[in-house]
Write a protein that holds these residues in place. Structure first.
Motif, PDB file in Angstrom:
ATOM      1  N   SER A 192      31.277  -0.915 -26.874  1.00 53.16           N
ATOM      2  CA  SER A 192      31.565  -2.136 -26.111  1.00 53.16           C
ATOM      3  C   SER A 192      31.207  -2.079 -24.636  1.00 53.16           C
ATOM      4  O   SER A 192      31.151  -3.111 -23.979  1.00 53.16           O
ATOM      5  N   TYR A 193      30.992  -0.883 -24.103  1.00 57.73           N
ATOM      6  CA  TYR A 193      30.784  -0.744 -22.658  1.00 57.73           C
ATOM      7  C   TYR A 193      29.772   0.344 -22.341  1.00 57.73           C
ATOM      8  O   TYR A 193      29.512   1.221 -23.168  1.00 57.73           O
ATOM      9  N   SER A 195      29.145   3.072 -19.020  1.00 55.17           N
ATOM     10  CA  SER A 195      29.633   3.633 -17.767  1.00 55.17           C
ATOM     11  C   SER A 195      28.484   4.377 -17.095  1.00 55.17           C
ATOM     12  O   SER A 195      27.797   5.172 -17.730  1.00 55.17           O
ATOM     13  N   GLY A 206      31.107   0.125 -14.281  1.00 49.62           N
ATOM     14  CA  GLY A 206      31.317  -0.177 -15.700  1.00 49.62           C
ATOM     15  C   GLY A 206      30.708  -1.531 -16.046  1.00 49.62           C
ATOM     16  O   GLY A 206      30.810  -2.472 -15.261  1.00 49.62           O
ATOM     17  N   ASP A 208      30.182  -4.398 -19.392  1.00 50.56           N
ATOM     18  CA  ASP A 208      30.387  -4.739 -20.796  1.00 50.56           C
ATOM     19  C   ASP A 208      29.021  -4.722 -21.471  1.00 50.56           C
ATOM     20  O   ASP A 208      27.989  -4.892 -20.811  1.00 50.56           O
ATOM     21  N   ARG A 261      37.110   0.606 -21.692  1.00 49.23           N
ATOM     22  CA  ARG A 261      36.532  -0.026 -20.521  1.00 49.23           C
ATOM     23  C   ARG A 261      36.427   0.989 -19.384  1.00 49.23           C
ATOM     24  O   ARG A 261      37.432   1.551 -18.952  1.00 49.23           O
ATOM     25  N   ASP A 264      35.593   1.441 -12.599  1.00 48.53           N
ATOM     26  CA  ASP A 264      34.569   0.825 -11.757  1.00 48.53           C
ATOM     27  C   ASP A 264      35.027   0.918 -10.307  1.00 48.53           C
ATOM     28  O   ASP A 264      36.129   0.463  -9.969  1.00 48.53           O
ATOM     29  N   TYR A 273      35.821  -7.315 -11.773  1.00 48.76           N
ATOM     30  CA  TYR A 273      35.163  -6.278 -12.570  1.00 48.76           C
ATOM     31  C   TYR A 273      33.725  -6.678 -12.924  1.00 48.76           C
ATOM     32  O   TYR A 273      32.828  -5.843 -12.936  1.00 48.76           O
ATOM     33  N   HIS A 274      33.535  -7.952 -13.245  1.00 47.49           N
ATOM     34  CA  HIS A 274      32.206  -8.375 -13.716  1.00 47.49           C
ATOM     35  C   HIS A 274      31.245  -8.685 -12.581  1.00 47.49           C
ATOM     36  O   HIS A 274      30.038  -8.540 -12.732  1.00 47.49           O
TER      37      HIS A 274
END
Ligand SMILES: Nc1nc2c(c(=O)[nH]1)N[C@H]1C(S)=C(S)[C@@H](COP(=O)(O)O)O[C@H]1N2
Ligand SMILES: [Mo]
Length: 277
Positions: A192-193, A195, A206, A208, A261, A264, A273-274
């Motif tokens: 799903s992620y 890093s 991080g 998605d 997740r 970050d 976060y995004h």
């Protein structure tokens, strides 16, 4: 929300309540009349005192966290893999200022011996070392996109590199079972992620998976037709033009596909976060 995965990075550091909203509020206040500004500032100070005395959650006081979470829901809700950042004419490209040196060094690395550490999925903990030549052997993409800093400047830059999606397609690390990613037939156990971190995990980002697999998300080794310089991220940096500069990590050393997740750096300091725009 998932607990951030602190591995392989350092302990998260304590957070000052970074508060972009409050700054904007104060800036607006200065544009108002003298008396009103005074009242607004006093109100702002009261609000700040109130905020500062709220119990924290992951280092961010809860009223701010609520706002960040709402932003995050909006960011996730509106993200469309088909949306592209504008690609400008090549002659619009310029040199961006060197901005942000956390976790970077001025030292030239030897491209012949440098390796990217890749892990995840079935190969978790079992690092695959990927050379720069292997990354350059992936399909090369060029794009002339805006590098947009959260501080309020932006520069159109010509970048060249490999798609992160093509790295995912070249390694079993991107799915739980170890099957490589394929755009036409994505494995149903895709992680799903992603890093990404500098040497020693000093700066870390991080993403998605839909953002990581976006066609304009590049592992970039060239800027404006030249090999990257260390201050712009040599030998390898991320270019993700749908997100602010903070996500465009320079001097990547490790890349991990994961279901937790990832931590970050700037999200831990109060930014969304995004960080989309
Ligand atoms: N390793 C690392 N990467 C980083 C940063 C940093 O501090 N350390 N700063 C980010 C920020 S805030 C911006 S705006 C861009 C700037 O990229 P440039 O220096 O090539 O213009 O790098 C990003 N990548
Ligand atoms: Mo930035």
């Amino acid at each position: 929300m998932n607990t951030p995965d602190a591995e392989p990075h350092d302990e998260p550091k304590p957070v000052a309540p970074a508060d972009p909203d409050l700054k904007i509020q104060l800036r607006r206040a200065t544009r108002r009349g003298f008396a009103t500004a005074g009242v607004a500032l006093l109100g702002g100070y009261g609000a700040w005192r109130w905020l500062a005395t709220r119990p924290g959650q992951g280092g961010v006081v809860w009223p701010l966290r609520r706002v960040l979470e709402a932003n995050e829901r909006i960011a996730l809700g509106t993200f469309q893999p088909s949306r592209l950042a504008p690609d400008f004419a090549r002659n619009r490209a310029g040199v961006p200022r060197v901005n942000g040196t956390i976790g970077t060094t001025d030292d030239e690395v030897d491209p012949a011996t440098w390796r990217l550490k890749v892990d995840g999925g079935a190969l978790e903990g079992e690092r695959r070392l990927v050379s720069l030549d292997q990354i350059k052997a992936l399909p090369r993409f060029e794009q002339t996109t805006e590098l947009k800093c959260i501080e309020g400047w932006s520069t159109v830059v010509r970048w060249a590199g490999a798609r992160l999606a093509d790295l995912a397609a070249s390694t079993g690390s991107s799915s739980r079972s170890g099957r490589p990613y394929s755009a036409s037939k994505p494995p149903d156990d895709l992680l799903s992620y992603v890093s990404l971190a500098t040497p020693g995990g000093v700066y870390y980002v991080g993403l998605d998976m839909p953002s990581a697999l976006h066609p304009q998300t590049l592992l970039c080794y060239e800027m404006n037709g030249q090999p990257l310089s260390p201050d712009h991220g040599a030998p390898l940096r991320l270019i993700i033009p749908l997100k602010y500069g903070i996500k465009n990590i320079k001097q990547i050393k490790t890349l991990r596909f994961t279901d937790r997740r990832p931590a970050d750096y700037w999200a831990e300091r109060g930014y969304d976060y995004h960080a989309g725009h």
